[in-house]
Scaffold this active site. Structure first.
Site, PDB file in Angstrom:
ATOM      1  N   GLU A 190       8.457   1.626  11.561  1.00 12.34           N
ATOM      2  CA  GLU A 190       9.966   2.048  11.637  1.00 12.34           C
ATOM      3  C   GLU A 190       8.841   3.229  11.176  1.00 12.34           C
ATOM      4  O   GLU A 190       8.025   3.646  10.711  1.00 12.34           O
ATOM      5  CB  GLU A 190      10.271   2.483   9.850  1.00 12.34           C
ATOM      6  CG  GLU A 190      11.037   1.269   9.155  1.00 12.34           C
ATOM      7  CD  GLU A 190      12.355   0.713  10.469  1.00 12.34           C
ATOM      8  OE1 GLU A 190      12.808   1.550  10.597  1.00 12.34           O
ATOM      9  OE2 GLU A 190      13.364  -0.456  10.089  1.00 12.34           O
ATOM     10  N   GLU A 241       9.050  15.484  16.506  1.00 16.20           N
ATOM     11  CA  GLU A 241       9.536  15.806  15.013  1.00 16.20           C
ATOM     12  C   GLU A 241       8.434  16.077  14.862  1.00 16.20           C
ATOM     13  O   GLU A 241       7.286  16.459  14.077  1.00 16.20           O
ATOM     14  CB  GLU A 241       9.512  14.259  14.211  1.00 16.20           C
ATOM     15  CG  GLU A 241       9.368  14.184  13.202  1.00 16.20           C
ATOM     16  CD  GLU A 241       9.291  12.864  12.668  1.00 16.20           C
ATOM     17  OE1 GLU A 241       8.221  12.190  12.888  1.00 16.20           O
ATOM     18  OE2 GLU A 241      10.397  12.164  12.428  1.00 16.20           O
ATOM     19  N   LYS A 296       0.874  -0.943   0.415  1.00 19.10           N
ATOM     20  CA  LYS A 296      -0.318   0.104   0.300  1.00 19.10           C
ATOM     21  C   LYS A 296       1.390   1.277   0.334  1.00 19.10           C
ATOM     22  O   LYS A 296       1.593   1.933   0.737  1.00 19.10           O
ATOM     23  CB  LYS A 296      -1.417   0.274   1.328  1.00 19.10           C
ATOM     24  CG  LYS A 296      -1.823   0.791   0.936  1.00 19.10           C
ATOM     25  CD  LYS A 296      -2.654   1.910   2.493  1.00 19.10           C
ATOM     26  CE  LYS A 296      -2.490   3.127   2.879  1.00 19.10           C
ATOM     27  NZ  LYS A 296      -2.148   3.809   2.317  1.00 19.10           N
ATOM     28  N   CYS A 332      12.361  10.750   8.207  1.00 14.59           N
ATOM     29  CA  CYS A 332      12.719  10.107   8.919  1.00 14.59           C
ATOM     30  C   CYS A 332      14.281  10.175  10.501  1.00 14.59           C
ATOM     31  O   CYS A 332      14.339  10.411  11.609  1.00 14.59           O
ATOM     32  CB  CYS A 332      12.144   9.144   9.734  1.00 14.59           C
ATOM     33  SG  CYS A 332      13.147   7.780   8.420  1.00 14.59           S
TER      34      CYS A 332
END
Ligand code: NAD
Length: 490
Positions: A261, A394, A186, A295
């Protein structure tokens, strides 16, 4: 078929790739795919639903035993086939990726080249797997024979984010196929176009039907039913913590295997023996690459007070020299953010910084942005309090937060003082010292006197809230294998 064929059915992509066929989705809802530089719709993809997931999982289940039985050496040929076909389409994929994602051409090239390297690496691993089957285990008990086998986990659901679509899907798909798993992939609904090329390639290289199924749709329509489907033996997810935690909870209900992750807030430590001008290049590479939407961005700068002023001056100079503009132009350093949603999310942090009275070295007041596109100015705050949300969370945009430190011990303590642990960088004039400091940092990837160096042979993954499990290297293959022992009288 070629990439251009993907770009053509990109204008209206209302089909799903199941069992090597483009089939009608059971959903009639469509999702817009944007060009973030032009702020224009470039495609519509189907917002698939649970019935699509069910069909894709059934196809993958049917295909799995024969794919496993082929053996690693035969599967390796298909993985090399993916690498060759991606290479053959290099220019068109890079253009497609830069157009859909907003990343400059050179960065789109890195996404593709790293993906190609990954398919090639796992082709080798697939071949090597054959030789590892049935290895004799040395046991102390006499008269017993024990052998180890590595079976594929089964049917896997692979969910990717939008920031590096080709590489994040390759890190999952290549080891999964090498292991003998079949997959339902996906892509992110924000950047589906580069990954859709994989379906064209599957047809071109004659991948057996059902081995790779690719579903368009959003988290609610495809992601959630894929995660909860009883036919999915493992979910490998790359994305935000918010969604990753939901994925883990859903998978827990049937004790399904998960790899996650997730996010990061990685530190970069610049020690007093570093050359501040050279360090500035590493700092820049660690945060403004892909407009900070990475990331492992090293978004917390810990600089020794002896070199802080020189470093900030060198950074300001470099930031002023950055060219913001069309991702397809050769001289562009920074493209727009990938979506209006992401631009707005980052803007909220910039507003907060203003409310908190943070000191900026460079921000939106220092440059005029292109008239169109989801752009934000590269921004650098210094002396950011550790309590600030900008220091702790983040941001996933071109925003660097800095603090001065008085000692190595303070730098290490602050570097580890984070909920995340994906990566960290140490810059020092003494590489032995940099390595020693790196050993004390709690993160999955430590770079010294370098930045964002990721190789297919080395592990990728996070400590703490940055995730569970490892991709790449032999660890990335193990994530798709179950170890089995066959044991009895010798
Ligand atoms: P996201 O979590 O919003 O979406 C990721 C994927 O999950 C998308 O395909 C999305 O459609 C899908 N999804 C959404 N809701 C779902 C649900 N309920 N169930 C299952 N799937 C669902 O993340 P994003 O905004 O696409 O990506 C940015 C995030 O990804 C950042 O936090 C970044 O740090 C992280 N990331 C991590 C790594 C890593 O290697 N650790 C790499 C790249 C990105």
């Amino acid at each position: 078929m070629s990439t251009s064929s993907s770009a053509q059915h990109a204008s209206l992509l209302d089909k799903q790739f199941i069992n090597n066929q483009w089939v009608a989705s059971s959903s009639t809802r469509l999702l817009d795919v944007m060009n973030p530089y032009r702020e224009e719709r470039i495609a519509q993809v189907t917002a698939g639903d649970a019935a699509d997931v069910d069909a894709a999982v059934k196809a993958a289940q049917q295909a799995q035993p024969a794919w496993q039985a082929l053996g690693g050496a035969a599967r390796a040929k298909y993985l090399d086939g993916f690498a060759d076909a991606l290479e053959a389409r290099r220019d068109s994929i890079i253009t497609l990726s830069a157009t859909n994602n907003g990343k400059p051409l050179a960065e789109a090239g890195i996404d593709l080249d790293d993906a190609i390297a990954c398919y090639r690496y796992y082709a080798k691993q697939a071949k090597a797997l054959d030789a590892r089957q049935g290895e004799l285990v040395s046991v102390e008990m006499e008269g017993v024979e024990a052998r180890t086998y590595h079976d594929p986990v089964g049917v896997v659901g692979l969910i990717s984010p939008w920031n590096f679509p080709l590489v994040t899907s390759a890190w999952k798909l290549a080891p999964a196929l090498a292991a003998g798993c079949t997959a339902v992939l996906k892509p992110s609904e924000v950047t589906p176009l580069p990954e859709l090329v994989l379906a064209d390639i599957a047809l071109e290289i004659g991948l057996p039907s059902g081995v790779l199924n690719l579903l368009n749709g959003d988290g609610e329509g495809i992601g959630a039913p894929l995660t909860s489907h009883p036919g999915i033996d493992k979910i490998s997810f790359t994305g935000s913590n918010r969604v990753g935690e939901t994925v883990m909870q859903t998978a827990a209900a049937r004790t399904a295997n998960v790899s996650l992750e997730l996010g990061g807030k990685s530190p970069i430590l610049v020690m007093e023996d570093a050359d501040p001008t050279q360090a500035a290049d590493w700092v820049m590479a660690g945060i403004y690459f892909n407009a900070g939407q990475i990331c492992s961005a090293t978004s917390r700068l810990l600089v020794h007070e002896d070199v802080a002023e020189a470093l900030y001056a060198a950074l300001a100079e470099r930031m002023d020299a950055l060219t913001l503009g069309d991702p397809l132009a050769e001289d562009t350093d920074l493209g727009p953010l990938t979506s209006a949603k992401q631009r707005d999310a980052v803007q909220r942090y910039l507003d907060l910084a203003e409310q908190e009275g943070l000191t900026s070295v460079r921000d939106g007041q220092h440059r005029t942005l292109p008239a169109k596109g989801y752009f934000l100015a590269p921004t650098l705050y210094r002396d950011v309090p550790v309590e600030s949300r900008l220091w702790q969370e983040e941001i996933f945009g071109p925003v660097l937060c800095g603090r001065s430190v008085a000692s190595e011990a303070e730098a290490i303590q602050l570097a580890n003082d984070s909920a995340y642990g994906l990566a960290a960088t140490v810059i020092s004039g003494d590489s032995e010292r940099a390595k020693r400091i790196g050993r004390q940092l709690r993160a999955g990837s430590i770079w010294y006197n370098s930045e964002q160096l990721v190789l297919p042979e080395t592990a990728w993954g996070g400590f703490k809230r940055s995730g569970i499990g490892r991709e790449l290297g032999p660890w990335g293959l193990s994530a798709y294998l179950e170890v089995k022992h066959v044991i009895g009288p010798a």
